[in-house]
Design a protein around this motif. Structure first.
Motif, short mmCIF file in Angstrom:
data_model
loop_
_atom_site.label_atom_id
_atom_site.label_comp_id
_atom_site.label_asym_id
_atom_site.label_seq_id
_atom_site.Cartn_x
_atom_site.Cartn_y
_atom_site.Cartn_z
N PRO A 7 0.82 -1.22 0.00
CA PRO A 7 0.00 0.00 0.00
C PRO A 7 0.86 1.27 0.00
N LEU A 8 0.23 2.37 -0.36
CA LEU A 8 0.96 3.62 -0.51
C LEU A 8 1.28 4.20 0.87
N PRO A 9 2.52 4.64 1.10
CA PRO A 9 2.86 5.25 2.39
C PRO A 9 2.06 6.54 2.60
N VAL A 10 1.63 6.77 3.83
CA VAL A 10 0.85 7.96 4.14
C VAL A 10 1.27 8.50 5.50
N ALA A 11 1.44 9.81 5.58
CA ALA A 11 1.59 10.50 6.86
C ALA A 11 0.24 11.11 7.19
N HIS A 12 -0.14 11.06 8.44
CA HIS A 12 -1.50 11.47 8.77
C HIS A 12 -1.53 12.23 10.09
N ALA A 13 -2.54 13.08 10.19
CA ALA A 13 -2.91 13.74 11.44
C ALA A 13 -4.34 13.33 11.76
N GLY A 14 -4.57 12.91 12.97
CA GLY A 14 -5.89 12.39 13.31
C GLY A 14 -6.00 10.93 12.90
N PRO A 15 -7.12 10.29 13.22
CA PRO A 15 -7.28 8.87 12.92
C PRO A 15 -7.45 8.60 11.44
N LEU A 16 -6.97 7.46 11.00
CA LEU A 16 -7.18 6.99 9.63
C LEU A 16 -8.48 6.21 9.56
#
Length: 1016
Positions: A772-781
């Motif tokens: 899967p594609l790497p993702v940086a996140h803020a808050g829940p996925l």
């Protein structure tokens, strides 16, 4: 009797002047708050108007006219522009521009696009002519420079244009001629000076069109528009508000006029459309004013309470200093009114004189602040700023009378005591009431979710006062123990200073006053610094970068290629696109060119290092499959398709040199091995393969079969896009649904199994990106970490970094790499909300450079300009009153300290002189005089800092520092330690200098009297 009172005032004129100054400050504080609000209201309006976007300062009223409507008896009567213009008569103060336009065909090579024939008043004053001249007569045209170059036209060339209408047939969309052709002449070419200028309104004249580059209308005269046959036209009047319409004193009239204009336009029917950003601007002004009205009283209330407390302290000190005089009056049996007047008259005269002066001082103080902080706005002085002055004067008088109640009611024996009795039950009850009120106010704030109404508005003031009183109650035991310890250690000077404070009840009140002074100043510093940091976060992190450019319609690869061509080293520019909305469960997302993330993007505090995050978003991946030329060739073997089952083969391609994206239809798959070819002009510089699509023809269910991709390459030049060994390796490919991949000696084998049919294509994609594609996140996925890809299909993702906030999006958002996200997308569609982010090193001509690469800038957002806009909003302007309140609080504390020292001076001179005569050393006496109040100031500063932080912790979260609707950003909740220490240190320095000055005066008096006593 009055003469005696005046003589008393003159005899103790120093104390009277100090008391008058305190009363003046009390009333000035009450006057300053409403006067400042009046000035702030005007400044909020002026600031928002000066920093408003062009679209917020104007309006546009438009209609579609059909000159042929009268030929149809069933058609509604034609709407002439006189009717439209009549709707604007009721809104003066605007500069209006008339325009009309209609589509025409004839110079564009395809009917897919039409030329915009536009007449706009004074257009040449807002263009830069590159060749030729402006139209001067009927039949003359002005073309955009890039349009002329693309079509090979120069000034003097004839052209033929025909009015057209749009054909919305899904099979053959485009424009069709619908009028008599007209022969015209090109007389000049132009470039646009500023596409965001208010003059252009909201018509989008210069919006880019995929495949054609920046939009450039054909400008002409009204005579040409009227003479040329055309089926219909769009007419408009764009109004830009002038200084008269935007006068801060007439905003109510402006809102009423805009509302009436909307009603008038509505009555004219759906054929008339009104668009304006003025209501939004006026709403923002109202919201800013509302925030200011909440923030100013937060410190105005504790300031007035502090002023009354200082008067209470000063009068009480003075009354204790002249108890022997009052004892004589009581001993002689004076009537109660005589005793009352002699006891209170001296204080009341000073308080009333100061109250009268405070009315003028408060207004003048605000005038000075407004003139320096809001130049050119004015404060609109009036009687309304004095509405609280009588209440403040009454409160000051009440405080003065209450401070002397003991001297008025006590018997002669009590008044003759040298050391007054400790505070009794009545004082304890008063302090308990203050503490209870503070608790109730704090509970109301918590239960009302921070609503600054009712008693909750007084919560900061009551908490600061309650904390100060409790701290003062704890002072005497601490001082007594400290003085006793100093005496045992042989430090008589320090012991005398401690005992002087511990034995006088007035010292507790003075300590409470100083604690409250530092607390008010510290609370103001909390608000000012926290708000300033919050505005920085809003301006920089909320914008995303130092500068963000909105780009017109463009393909994602075009955007990437153009930005990388302009900034080859990745020093100052980054391409950005939005991820499509995936519903409430999926956070908003950004696709960014992560190779430039560290150089360009604003980064939130507390986040992992930006370079590390960028590296995780873009790990190494296989080289993409690429076609070398325009003649695409695919060899495929098809077997096992059932009767009536047909499949169409397509390829999703992206130009490697930024020409765009496309989905190429190669035709229906035939049984057995076949070669499918297609010429794709987009691939002149090469194309990258994003996916191989298999789509069912018809609605048949239960589609199964086998397709082997034998070869992928080009015919001219003869080249292989994917080596045979890579085709035979199913691990180098992926198929999300409707089938599976397997190894085959002849190529890539695709086993289809779509029991429900193929309503959409089954895609096979090269595994040339992380998956899967790497993702940086803020808050829940979302569940399963499935985002919405650039092609609006589900995009499996793996979290690689958690952030406090995503730049631009806030505390709920995601970041993915734009190139990798584009590789896994197969929609061949334009980028969603494309942008170019820039840092502060971007060249001044960056817009021209991007335009030269085919990008059209449609918006320009700067963090610096956003910061200016935030600084002109209500919360920022209201906090200047907090600084003013802090200064007034320091003056009140210093005045109370001076008056207390003046009252104590006579008795302390007698005591210390006697001790000096009996052998007390000069150094010890000096310590007792110099450090008595200095130590008190130091202790009050430490305690006051804690009080300010405690009050801020309990109430600071309720203040609308970021406005009434704060953005979804991690705004700071606490000030910087350095700011707090600096503010409290400045207050302590002022009070410390006052304490040292009074101590030095006391020491000099003691030494002078000691010398005189020894000589006598």
């Amino acid at each position: 009797m009055t003469g005696l009172v005046l003589a008393m005032v003159w005899r103790r004129r120093g104390q009277a002047v100090t008391l008058a100054l305190l009363a003046m400050l009390a009333v000035a504080s009450a006057v300053a708050a409403p006067a400042y609000l009046i000035a702030a209201d005007r400044a909020v309006a002026a600031g928002q108007i000066s920093t408003a976007a062009p679209g917020e300062l104007g309006l546009s009223i438009a209609a579609s006219l059909n000159p042929r409507a009268g030929a149809d008896p069933l058609a509604p009567p034609p709407l002439d522009f006189t009717t439209v213009a009549a709707a604007l008569v009721d809104l003066p103060g605007f500069d209006y521009v008339y325009a009309t336009e209609y589509p025409a065909v004839g110079i564009e090579p395809s009917l897919e696009f039409a030329s915009r024939m536009v007449f706009r008043q004074g257009v040449c004053d807002h263009l830069t002519l590159r060749a030729g001249r402006c139209p001067a007569g009927e039949g003359e045209l002005l073309l955009g420079e890039r349009t002329a170059a693309r079509l090979g036209l120069r000034p003097g060339d004839p052209v033929t244009l025909t009015g057209a209408r749009f054909n919305d047939d899904a099979q053959t969309p485009g424009y069709v001629p619908a009028a008599v052709p007209q022969r015209l002449t090109v007389v000049g070419t132009y470039t646009i000076r500023d596409a965001g200028e208010a003059y252009w309104g909201s018509h989008g004249y210069f919006t880019a069109t995929p495949g054609r580059g920046p939009g450039e209308p054909v400008f002409t005269l009204m005579a040409t528009v009227a003479a040329m046959d055309h089926p219909g036209s769009d007419v408009s009047i764009d109004g830009t508000a002038g200084p008269a319409a935007l006068d801060v004193d007439r905003l109510g009239d402006l809102r009423a006029g805009v509302d009436r204009l909307g009603d008038t336009a509505a009555k004219l029917g759906s054929g008339v459309q009104l668009s304006t950003g003025l209501p939004g601007l006026l709403d923002r002004i109202d919201a800013g004013r509302a925030a200011a009205r909440q923030l100013v009283p937060v410190l105005a209330v504790p300031l007035v309470l502090l002023a009354c407390f200082s008067i209470f302290l000063a009068v009480g000190y003075g009354a204790e200093g002249r108890q022997d005089e009052l004892a004589v009056v009581a001993l002689r049996g004076a009537r109660w009114w005589t005793r009352w007047w002699l006891a209170t008259g001296e204080s009341l005269v000073a308080v009333l004189a100061g109250a009268v002066a405070g009315c003028l001082a408060g207004q003048l103080l605000v005038n000075v602040v407004a003139a320096s902080r809001f130049p050119g706005v004015g404060v609109d002085p009036g009687w309304s700023s004095l509405r609280y002055a009588p209440l403040a004067a009454v409160a000051a008088v009440a405080a003065a009378v209450a401070a002397q109640h003991r001297q008025l009611l006590s018997p002669v024996s009590t008044l003759l005591r040298r050391n007054p009795a400790r505070r009794g039950r009545r004082v304890l009850i008063t302090e308990a009431v203050v503490v209870v009120l503070a608790v109730v106010a704090g509970l109301q704030l918590a239960l009302s979710n921070g609503s600054l109404t009712g008693l909750g508005l007084f919560a900061p003031a009551l908490l600061i006062l309650a904390f100060a009183l409790v701290a003062a109650r704890l002072l005497v035991p601490v001082l007594t123990r400290g003085a006793a310890r100093a005496l045992r250690r042989g430090r008589p000077g320090t012991a005398l200073a401690g005992f002087q404070l511990s034995r006088r009840p007035g010292a507790e009140r003075l300590f409470a006053l100083l604690v409250a002074t530092v607390g008010v100043a510290g609370y103001a510093a909390c608000g000012v610094d926290t708000a300033a940091r919050g505005r920085d976060v809003e301006a920089v992190l909320g914008t995303g970068a130092a500068r963000v450019l909105d780009i017109g319609p463009v393909y994602r690869q075009q955007l990437l290629a153009a930005v990388r061509a302009v900034d080859r080293n990745g020093d100052f520019a980054m391409a950005v696109s939005r991820l499509p909305s995936g519903g409430p469960a999926v956070p908003s997302g950004l696709a960014v060119d992560s190779t430039r993330l560290a150089a360009v993007a604003a980064w939130p505090d507390g986040a992992p290092a930006v370079r590390a995050v960028a590296a995780r978003l873009r790990p190494d991946a296989a080289e993409p499959a690429a076609f070398a030329g325009t003649d695409i060739s695919v060899a495929a073997t098809t077997t096992g398709l059932g009767v009536g089952r047909r499949l169409r083969l397509s390829l999703a391609l992206s130009s490697v040199d930024g020409r765009g994206d496309t989905e190429v239809q190669l035709g229906l798959l035939q049984p057995g091995r076949r070669v499918y070819q297609q010429r794709v002009r987009l691939c002149q510089g090469g194309c990258r393969l994003n996916g191989i699509g298999l789509t069912a023809v018809g609605t048949a269910l239960g589609i199964t079969g086998r397709v082997v991709i034998n070869e992928l390459g080009t015919v001219n030049p003869v080249a292989t896009a994917v080596p045979a060994e890579r085709l035979r390796d199913p691990g180098g490919w992926r198929m999300a649904a409707n089938g599976r991949l397997a190894a085959d000696p002849d190529g890539l084998r695709i086993d289809l199994d779509a029991s429900g049919g193929l309503s959409a294509a089954a895609w096979v994609q090269p595994a040339d990106t992380p998956w899967p594609l790497p993702v940086a996140h803020a808050g829940p996925l979302p569940p399963g970490a499935v985002l919405t890809g650039l092609d609006a299909d589900p995009l499996p993702a793996v979290p690689v970094a958690e952030l406090p906030a995503v730049p631009l999006l806030g505390r709920h958002g995601t970041l993915v790499d734009l190139e990798y996200a584009d590789r896994v997308a197969v929609d061949a569609a334009e980028a969603q909300l494309p942008q170019v982010w820039l840092n502060d090193r971007a060249p001044a001509d960056i817009v021209d450079r991007l335009s030269a690469r085919g990008l059209t800038v449609t918006g320009d957002h700067r963090a610096g300009l956003t910061a200016l806009r935030l600084a002109a909003q209500g919360p920022a302007l209201a906090l200047w009153f907090h600084l003013l309140a802090a200064g007034l609080a320091v003056l009140l504390g210093a005045g109370g300290l001076v008056l207390a020292a003046a009252v104590d001076r006579g008795r302390r001179v007698e005591d210390l002189t006697a001790l000096r005569v009996q052998g007390l050393g000069r150094r010890a006496a000096g310590r007792a005089t110099l450090w008595t109040y200095a130590v008190l100031v130091f202790a009050a500063t430490v305690v006051g800092l804690l009080v300010a932080l405690g009050a801020w912790a309990l109430t600071g979260w309720t203040l609308p520092l970021a406005g009434l609707t704060p953005p979804d950003l991690p705004l700071p909740a606490w000030p910087r330690p350095g700011a707090m220490l600096g503010a409290c240190g400045a207050v302590a320095a002022v009070l410390f200098l006052v304490a040292l000055a009074t101590g030095r005066d006391l020491r000099n008096r003691v030494e002078a009297k000691t010398v005189n006593g020894r000589n006598g």
